[in-house]
Design a protein around this motif. Structure first.
Motif: not given
Length: 852
Positions: A352-357, A772-773
């Motif tokens: 999930k953090m990789l998607d955010l990055m 973001l939500n």
């Protein structure tokens, strides 16, 4: 902050079974005691200590005496001391692990309670500074452990900020209040949507027509050969957003409504080619990248300019603005550092953090897999690294697992202290990152911060020695068993540095790197960069090691044991260089101890060594520039701007560390990479004569990186809260160079900077936070609290991010999404209890503000 964490079913079973001692006698139950902790006075200027108190209430049937119990707990590392009159004493064990030992004559009978005061060095500001997860260990008449009893009823009392601490000259901080937030927000103004930035990070050039079109329902995605991954990624994202199934077709486009992905190796934007792209929207959408990564970032910009309703479950393809964007990144290294050693994060959370990055065009993940408190990756030849080093629980000998840290508690089956990635997990992470054009740089910390490896290899040594296999036992041992060195690391460990005089240390590191290399190969992902850590070698390490002394005797050019770090790194450079690996390390790897202190070591400027500059405090402010001027390629990680694990502000309820100050979204956003003196208060005379970055060395600043150390971070929600919206500032500054950065006239620069910040926050509030939500099942982002005052009988309020909605109540009830909207001064009755919250478009809100 929760102080008692949810446990697995197995943990619950262990809790109840722990109520029976090793000799079969019944122990008190986990709810038989009530324990509370309170900060009774904060930092004292003269004594440099804070006063704290435990209160223990005994609701069991047994008396606690001076010999039958010990209480263990975790608390952020600091020195402790007590007066002789205290009924029990606090003793530091290792790291952040402490124990409370009853004094002579101690007695706490059933139904009684007792206060146990103690003092700790330094100041405490945060609820996250409080002791975490205390538990009792009961002892028999010989002092042997009978069993563990977790403390179910533990309370951290609210921390009351004492004015003396806030006003201390040694503490240049002030407690956030509704009033000073109101004063700080006065410059923030809500502006029309078309005056804010168009997306984050904002592009180099955008041409907006103001016109919109509605593409046909059946959009096809055409792509050039080699862009299959990017086409499938875009189709997947759009299919998740709309009630449609978009096809991907490897050919030249046809029809009236389509998306076309292609590359053009000659595409240049702002003098840059690598990762550059051009996006044109309309009935047909074209994304041209200089390379595949450029196409991918064009896709991210397309997704960003889609209207917000696209993310809110729009049933069909919405209208899209006709525009052209030409863009290229300022830096080719745009990084996020995530520590999963101190507290573990699951594979799913990392994906999930990789998607955010990827969404915000960050392209490098420095993944800290090893540190003192945990080893998080399976290494096939060395199974003890995860069998022992990835687990934490109550232990004295640490033969089977590490001791508790950061509130992980007594049981090995805990969420955050115990955990690791299997080879399959890590390969999944590598593939997922690679598909999103993110390089994963693994960190294997040596020679310090190596305690988890040391303890694991000692367990291996003991096992093999018991089997009579001495040669195998010695092969990967990491310590000198006769070492009498005394030292205390930054995290208060006394045994976290490997013996660099042992060949087995290099055997170990090479074996680990080879195994990691095989995982990259299996994933089909290039492995060309590793981070070695290399920071915070404590004073005194190696000074009492006979093996190290023997090595020093053979190296007359090294006259100080501290410079054995340089010897170690020399060998690492040669070992890793043979594997064609670029080597990252914290700035200490490029420093050596000289007569006047530590100085820059020029030996590695041509060795593919990349110093990561974290220390930018005081006289080290320009250390990154000094290294760049001498030829090092550096990554700027400046603590005051880019350490996301530092708390947003000094409020006790705001979690995080603060040893390097406080970091919020603006601190990351306002960072000026090529002239950080424009970022700071220039009234400090020390800065006037400091070495600046030479114009010819600008190319040696290869990028920026945000840091997320995890001492106070437990679980994905907390990690997201610490990161968002700070990450937006990092994304903007690592991708986009803004006009105000180059202005030499300070008043003009400050005015234009304020205007740019206002444009940025307007977009953030109106578009990016609500988006973001909906992204990737939603993120737990932080919304700032409103500022408010009552003047002349009127409530006045404002917000740091204009575009958020302020709602309020006057009857003491909690504001919700149906409460009255604040849109101007409100007449207030003197007896009213005013509460306010800020809300975004999705209904997510800030903490509550109470106006006195």
């Amino acid at each position: 902050m929760k102080t008692i964490h949810a446990l697995s079913i197995l943990s619950l079973i262990m809790i109840f079974s722990a109520c029976t001692s090793k000799n079969g006698k019944q122990l008190p139950s986990s709810d038989a005691f009530q324990v509370s902790w309170e900060l009774v006075s904060d930092f004292n200027d003269q004594q440099q200590v804070s006063k704290q108190v435990f209160t223990i209430e005994n609701n069991s049937d047994a008396t606690l005496d001076s010999d039958n119990w010990v209480m263990y707990y975790s608390q952020m590392p600091r020195s402790v001391n007590q007066g002789e009159e205290a009924p029990a004493r606090v003793e530091h064990i290792s790291g952040d692990w402490f124990k409370l030992i009853p004094g002579e004559g101690f007695s706490l009978k059933p139904g009684e309670s007792i206060e146990i005061p103690y003092q700790a060095g330094g100041m405490l500001l945060k609820e996250t500074d409080a002791p975490l997860n205390p538990y009792f260990v009961f002892l028999d008449e010989d002092g042997n452990e009978k069993g563990v009893v977790d403390i179910k009823n533990y309370t951290i009392k609210p921390i009351k900020w004492l004015k003396k601490a806030a006003d201390s000259e040694d503490l240049p901080v002030s407690l956030p209040t509704a009033k000073n937030r109101f004063e700080n927000n006065q410059k923030m103004v809500k502006i029309p949507d078309n005056e804010s930035i168009p997306l984050i990070p904002s592009p180099y050039k955008i041409q907006r027509t103001g016109k919109t079109v509605t593409p046909n329902e059946e959009i096809e995605i055409f792509y050039q050969e080699g862009l299959e991954n990017e086409a499938e990624y875009l189709a997947g994202r759009l299919n998740d957003m709309y009630d449609t199934r978009m096809q991907t077709i490897n050919q030249e486009p046809s029809g009236e409504s389509y998306i076309y992905l292609k590359t053009d190796g000659n595409l240049t934007v702002n003098g840059k080619q690598k990762e550059a792209y051009r996006l044109s929207t309309g009935k047909t959408i074209e994304i041209t990248g200089n390379n595949k990564a450029g196409v991918f970032y064009g896709i991210q910009s397309l997704l960003a300019v889609l209207p917000l309703e696209s993310y809110e479950g729009a049933p069909s393809v919405p209208q899209i603005e006709v525009m052209t964007i030409e863009d290229a990144p300022r830096f080719h290294y745009r990084g996020l550092h995530i520590d999963v050693s101190r507290n573990f994060q699951t594979k799913e959370q990392m994906l999930k953090m990789l998607d955010l990055m990827a969404t915000y065009k960050l392209n490098t993940l420095q993944l800290v897999l090893t540190d003192d408190e945990g080893w998080r990756l399976d290494i096939e030849e060395l199974p003890e690294l995860t069998e022992v080093g990835s687990k934490r629980g109550h232990t004295i000998e640490e033969k089977e697992h590490l001791h508790p840290s950061y509130g992980s508690g007594p049981y090995v089956e805990n969420k955050y202290g115990t955990g690791h990635y299997s080879r399959e997990d890590f390969i999944d992470i590598l593939n997922y990152a690679h598909e999103r054009h993110i390089k994963v740089i693994p960190t294997v910390n040596f020679p310090a911060h190596a305690r988890s490896a040391i303890k694991a290899m000692e367990a291996r040594y003991d096992r093999l020695m018991d089997e009579g296999k001495e040669e195998a036992a010695e092969k990967y041992r990491l310590i000198d068993p006769d070492d009498t060195s005394t030292y205390t690391s930054a995290q208060r460990y006394h045994d976290n540095v490997v013996c660099v005089a042992r060949q087995s240390v290099y055997n170990f590191y090479e074996t680990v790197v080879e195994d990691i290399s095989e995982m990259y190969e299996e994933a089909g992902v290039p492995f060309d960069f590793i981070h070695t850590g290399g920071d915070e070698i404590p004073d005194g390490a190696w000074a009492g090691s006979p093996m190290s002394q023997q090595l020093l005797d053979s190296l007359p050019e090294i006259d100080d044991p501290a410079n054995l770090q340089t010897y170690f790194f020399d060998r690492m450079v040669k070992i890793l260089g043979k594997k064609n690996l670029k080597i990252g390390g914290w700035e200490e790897v490029a420093l050596k101890k000289g007569q006047g202190g530590f100085e820059i070591n020029p030996d590695y400027t041509d060795k593919d060594v990349v110093p990561y500059i974290w220390n930018s405090l005081g006289d080290a402010l320009n250390l990154g520039y000094r290294m760049a001027n001498r030829g090092y390629p550096v990554v700027l990680c400046n603590v005051q701007n880019l350490y996301f694990d530092l708390a947003y502000n000094p409020a006790p309820y705001e979690p995080g560390l603060y040893w390097g100050g406080f970091v919020d979204t603006e601190n990351a956003w306002e960072f000026v990479p090529f002239d950080l003196f424009k970022t700071i208060d220039q009234s400090d005379e020390r800065f006037q004569t400091m070495e600046r970055l030479n114009p010819g060395a600008r190319q040696n600043i290869i990028g920026l990186q945000g840091q997320l150390w995890s001492e106070t971070i437990k679980g994905g929600d907390m990690m997201e809260y610490y990161t968002l919206p700070k990450l937006f500032g990092l994304a903007q500054r690592s991708w986009t160079e803004e006009q105000w950065e180059g202005m030499e006239d300070r008043p003009q620069r400050m005015q234009e900077k304020q205007n740019a910040w206002n444009r940025f926050t307007n977009y953030l509030a109106k578009e990016e936070l609500p988006r973001l939500n909906h992204l990737f099942s939603g993120f737990n982002y932080r919304i700032p609290m409103p500022g408010a005052v009552i003047e002349d009988g009127q409530l006045k309020a404002n917000i740091e991010f204009p575009g958020l909605t302020i709602r309020y109540t006057t009857d003491g009830s909690e504001p919700d999404s149906n409460s009255q909207v604040y849109d101007g001064p409100v007449d207030i009755d003197e007896s009213a209890t005013i509460k306010l919250k800020a809300f975004d478009k999705t209904g997510n809100s800030s903490r509550t503000v109470v106006v006195e």
